[in-house]
Design an enzyme around this catalytic site. Structure first.
Site, PDB file in Angstrom:
ATOM      1  N   HIS A 206       0.831  -1.206   0.000  1.00 19.71           N
ATOM      2  CA  HIS A 206       0.000   0.000   0.000  1.00 19.71           C
ATOM      3  C   HIS A 206       0.870   1.263   0.000  1.00 19.71           C
ATOM      4  O   HIS A 206       0.575   2.226  -0.711  1.00 19.71           O
ATOM      5  CB  HIS A 206      -0.918   0.018   1.224  1.00 19.71           C
ATOM      6  CG  HIS A 206      -1.927  -1.086   1.249  1.00 19.71           C
ATOM      7  ND1 HIS A 206      -2.490  -1.601   0.107  1.00 19.71           N
ATOM      8  CD2 HIS A 206      -2.471  -1.771   2.292  1.00 19.71           C
ATOM      9  CE1 HIS A 206      -3.337  -2.553   0.439  1.00 19.71           C
ATOM     10  NE2 HIS A 206      -3.349  -2.679   1.748  1.00 19.71           N
ATOM     11  N   ASP A 226      -6.175  -4.252 -15.678  1.00 20.16           N
ATOM     12  CA  ASP A 226      -6.620  -5.627 -15.810  1.00 20.16           C
ATOM     13  C   ASP A 226      -8.128  -5.630 -15.564  1.00 20.16           C
ATOM     14  O   ASP A 226      -8.674  -4.675 -15.015  1.00 20.16           O
ATOM     15  CB  ASP A 226      -5.881  -6.492 -14.782  1.00 20.16           C
ATOM     16  CG  ASP A 226      -6.384  -7.924 -14.761  1.00 20.16           C
ATOM     17  OD1 ASP A 226      -6.530  -8.519 -15.848  1.00 20.16           O
ATOM     18  OD2 ASP A 226      -6.643  -8.444 -13.667  1.00 20.16           O
ATOM     19  N   ASP A 228     -10.681  -8.858 -14.677  1.00 19.07           N
ATOM     20  CA  ASP A 228     -11.143  -9.690 -13.561  1.00 19.07           C
ATOM     21  C   ASP A 228     -10.280  -9.481 -12.325  1.00 19.07           C
ATOM     22  O   ASP A 228      -9.061  -9.556 -12.387  1.00 19.07           O
ATOM     23  CB  ASP A 228     -11.104 -11.165 -13.957  1.00 19.07           C
ATOM     24  CG  ASP A 228     -12.157 -11.518 -14.994  1.00 19.07           C
ATOM     25  OD1 ASP A 228     -13.229 -12.000 -14.601  1.00 19.07           O
ATOM     26  OD2 ASP A 228     -11.900 -11.290 -16.190  1.00 19.07           O
ATOM     27  N   ASP A 234     -13.919 -11.556 -10.124  1.00 17.02           N
ATOM     28  CA  ASP A 234     -13.646 -12.608 -11.086  1.00 17.02           C
ATOM     29  C   ASP A 234     -14.943 -13.183 -11.643  1.00 17.02           C
ATOM     30  O   ASP A 234     -15.848 -13.544 -10.893  1.00 17.02           O
ATOM     31  CB  ASP A 234     -12.851 -13.744 -10.420  1.00 17.02           C
ATOM     32  CG  ASP A 234     -11.370 -13.438 -10.337  1.00 17.02           C
ATOM     33  OD1 ASP A 234     -10.948 -12.443 -10.947  1.00 17.02           O
ATOM     34  OD2 ASP A 234     -10.642 -14.199  -9.664  1.00 17.02           O
ATOM     35  N   THR A 262      -6.831  -7.208 -21.120  1.00 11.34           N
ATOM     36  CA  THR A 262      -7.368  -8.439 -20.551  1.00 11.34           C
ATOM     37  C   THR A 262      -6.976  -9.656 -21.371  1.00 11.34           C
ATOM     38  O   THR A 262      -6.661  -9.534 -22.561  1.00 11.34           O
ATOM     39  CB  THR A 262      -8.909  -8.352 -20.460  1.00 11.34           C
ATOM     40  OG1 THR A 262      -9.446  -9.599 -20.010  1.00 11.34           O
ATOM     41  CG2 THR A 262      -9.522  -8.017 -21.813  1.00 11.34           C
ATOM     42  N   ASP A 407      -8.437 -21.427 -13.018  1.00  8.02           N
ATOM     43  CA  ASP A 407      -8.141 -22.072 -14.292  1.00  8.02           C
ATOM     44  C   ASP A 407      -6.670 -21.848 -14.614  1.00  8.02           C
ATOM     45  O   ASP A 407      -5.984 -21.101 -13.931  1.00  8.02           O
ATOM     46  CB  ASP A 407      -9.030 -21.514 -15.418  1.00  8.02           C
ATOM     47  CG  ASP A 407      -9.028 -19.991 -15.465  1.00  8.02           C
ATOM     48  OD1 ASP A 407      -7.979 -19.388 -15.153  1.00  8.02           O
ATOM     49  OD2 ASP A 407     -10.052 -19.389 -15.825  1.00  8.02           O
ATOM     50  N   LYS A 415       0.926  -9.452 -21.960  1.00 10.09           N
ATOM     51  CA  LYS A 415       0.486  -8.072 -21.773  1.00 10.09           C
ATOM     52  C   LYS A 415       1.597  -7.055 -22.029  1.00 10.09           C
ATOM     53  O   LYS A 415       1.304  -5.906 -22.360  1.00 10.09           O
ATOM     54  CB  LYS A 415      -0.086  -7.888 -20.362  1.00 10.09           C
ATOM     55  CG  LYS A 415      -1.440  -8.566 -20.179  1.00 10.09           C
ATOM     56  CD  LYS A 415      -2.086  -8.188 -18.861  1.00 10.09           C
ATOM     57  CE  LYS A 415      -3.464  -8.828 -18.736  1.00 10.09           C
ATOM     58  NZ  LYS A 415      -4.130  -8.472 -17.461  1.00 10.09           N
ATOM     59  N   ASP A 438      -3.962  -7.164 -10.558  1.00 13.44           N
ATOM     60  CA  ASP A 438      -3.940  -7.956  -9.329  1.00 13.44           C
ATOM     61  C   ASP A 438      -3.092  -9.212  -9.451  1.00 13.44           C
ATOM     62  O   ASP A 438      -3.026 -10.009  -8.519  1.00 13.44           O
ATOM     63  CB  ASP A 438      -5.364  -8.357  -8.930  1.00 13.44           C
ATOM     64  CG  ASP A 438      -5.988  -9.355  -9.892  1.00 13.44           C
ATOM     65  OD1 ASP A 438      -5.750  -9.241 -11.116  1.00 13.44           O
ATOM     66  OD2 ASP A 438      -6.730 -10.254  -9.436  1.00 13.44           O
TER      67      ASP A 438
END
Length: 485
Positions: A206, A226, A228, A234, A262, A407, A415, A438
């Protein structure tokens, strides 16, 4: 911020498309996908407890500490598309009073979101090094040294002290005023007043995020997100009450380009991308935003394989022709090499599932292949499959293999390549770019972006909203009072 301090592996994330593909037991599979069950007769009983969302935090502590509740974003929750424009105008035009960190009750509620524990795997050598320093240093001494070492590293990355202390440390695209950021955070959470417990990983993350927000605000021209776990939960979509709708529009109205980067990919089907951000596109229409503003929004899909923009008339999405934005590297990829990559990736995914007694569905797409478990499993099983493919798969085209949490996917490209192409298309430089995600762990697909721009590492959409509110305040302040070194 948090620039990569670990060996660069082939980067990864999922080509997840919908809630069905993001759960351990899929509810449905889109017909466009080629799906096969890999049911294993020897499959072990369901593993105990897949990772779940953190339990709700009590609204208030007994000692009178700030209420630990997730931020709903105030007026955002009142947005009602069907009810007309009132909710949106209130959302976009209501002045936010007070600083983010202050003694106001509303600010306390806002900042408390940073105490939430999201589904975040904590792996970062820079943060780990800062944690170890607290064994012999005070909190402020750690920040003072790290701030000085980062400044030195920016001047001479190959021979800096930080390079010796943390081999493999990457580039810092902006200075980071960690002492000021720590004092800002400490005034609210009193880290320096703890007697026996040093700051944990999330708290140090943080502090670095706060420093990065302050450093990026003045020169920011492009911010990417990003999807999800960053903009929405998600497997969810950006609904009309999502707090990020207001933040994204305010960024665009502040002359900042905004893009979603994404793993989800739908070749030739822009309507499926639209479904994921339907609340945002509806806000564009209801507010009658000018083409000048909406031209500042893009979606990079399939890691780096599809670029979409907003049509000026009806505010729907359309694909940008490949020859307008793809780099020479992307254009050189041969279709037979892509097919060979996906075939080998599929075989390795099946082998990993069989080795770990995991029954899965195989999802095959044009530029990605993945497995979705048909039984509950644990994060570490998927992690092992993803890292195995990262280290053993050899291909003629770049790829990423990643653990999406529910998954594992192997995608063509990554990316970093997507951001590189987007930055070239929009004509922006690395210090003017910020990526929010994330998945910055070894098996995450956001981690590759550290090589090309500054980043914010968040644990959940609530944290994203908090830091973007702080960023917007800094942007407004910098334009009223230009910063002079």
């Amino acid at each position: 911020m948090l620039h990569r301090a670990h060996a660069k592996a082939t980067r990864v994330n999922s080509g997840r498309q919908c809630a069905a593909e993001r759960s351990c037991v899929p509810r449905r599979v889109l017909p466009a996908h080629r799906v096969r069950d890999v049911a294993l007769a020897s499959a072990a009983p369901a593993a105990t407890g897949a990772a779940s969302q953190a339990a709700p935090v009590p609204a208030a502590a007994a000692n009178g500490a700030p209420a630990l509740i997730p931020v709903t974003g105030g007026p955002v929750a009142e947005v009602n598309i069907e009810g007309g424009l009132r909710g949106y105008w209130e959302l976009l035009n209501t002045a936010e009073s007070g600083e983010v960190f202050s003694q106001r009750a509303r600010s306390a509620s806002d900042a408390a979101v940073l105490r939430r524990k999201g589904h975040l795997k904590e792996q970062d050598r820079l943060i780990d090094f800062m944690r170890r320093m607290h064994e012999t240093h005070t909190c402020e001494e750690v920040m003072l040294k790290m701030e000085r070492w980062i400044a030195e590293h920016r001047q001479d990355p190959k021979r800096s002290r930080l390079r010796r202390l943390i081999p493999g440390i990457g580039i810092f695209f902006t200075p980071l005023k960690l002492v000021e950021a720590f004092r800002e955070y400490d005034a609210f959470f009193a880290l320096s007043r703890r007697k026996y417990i040093p700051p944990n990983f999330a708290e140090l993350r943080h502090v670095v995020n706060i420093a990065q927000v302050h450093a990026s605000a003045d020169s920011l021209k492009l911010i990417t997100f990003d999807a999800d776990g960053t903009l929405y939960a998600d497997g969810a979509h950006m609904e009309q009450d999502n707090q990020m709708i207001a933040h994204i529009i305010n960024l665009m109205r502040s002359n900042v380009q905004v893009a979603i980067v994404t793993a989800a990919g739908y070749p030739g089907e822009p309507e499926k991308f639209e479904k994921r951000v339907m609340g945002l596109l509806e806000a564009f229409r209801k507010l009658k935003l000018s083409p000048e503003v909406t031209s500042r929004f893009h979606i990079m899909g399939g890691e780096c394989n599809y670029l979409l923009r907003v049509r000026p008339d009806d505010k729907r999405l359309e694909f940008v022709p490949d020859n307008e934005w793809k780099t020479a590297t992307m254009k050189s990829w041969k279709e037979e090499d892509i097919v060979a990559l996906l075939d080998e990736g599929e075989a390795m995914l099946q082998e990993g599932a069989k080795r770990l007694n995991l029954a899965v569905n195989i999802i095959r797409k044009n530029r990605a292949v993945g497995i979705v478990p048909t039984q509950p499993t644990i994060y570490e099983v998927l992690e092992d499959i993803a890292l195995t493919i990262q280290t053993q798969l050899v291909a003629k085209v770049p790829f990423c293999a990643f653990n999406g949490g529910n998954d594992v996917f192997v995608d063509v490209g990554n990316k970093l390549l997507g951001l590189e192409a987007l930055m070239r298309y929009l004509q922006v430089a690395p210090p003017e770019v910020l990526h929010v995600g994330d998945r910055f762990t070894d098996s995450g697909n956001d981690v590759a972006t550290r090589d090309i721009c500054s980043v914010l590492w968040v644990a959940n959409p609530e944290e994203t909203g908090f830091f973007i509110k702080m960023l917007l305040k800094d942007i407004r302040k910098s334009r009223w009072q230009p910063y002079i070194e």
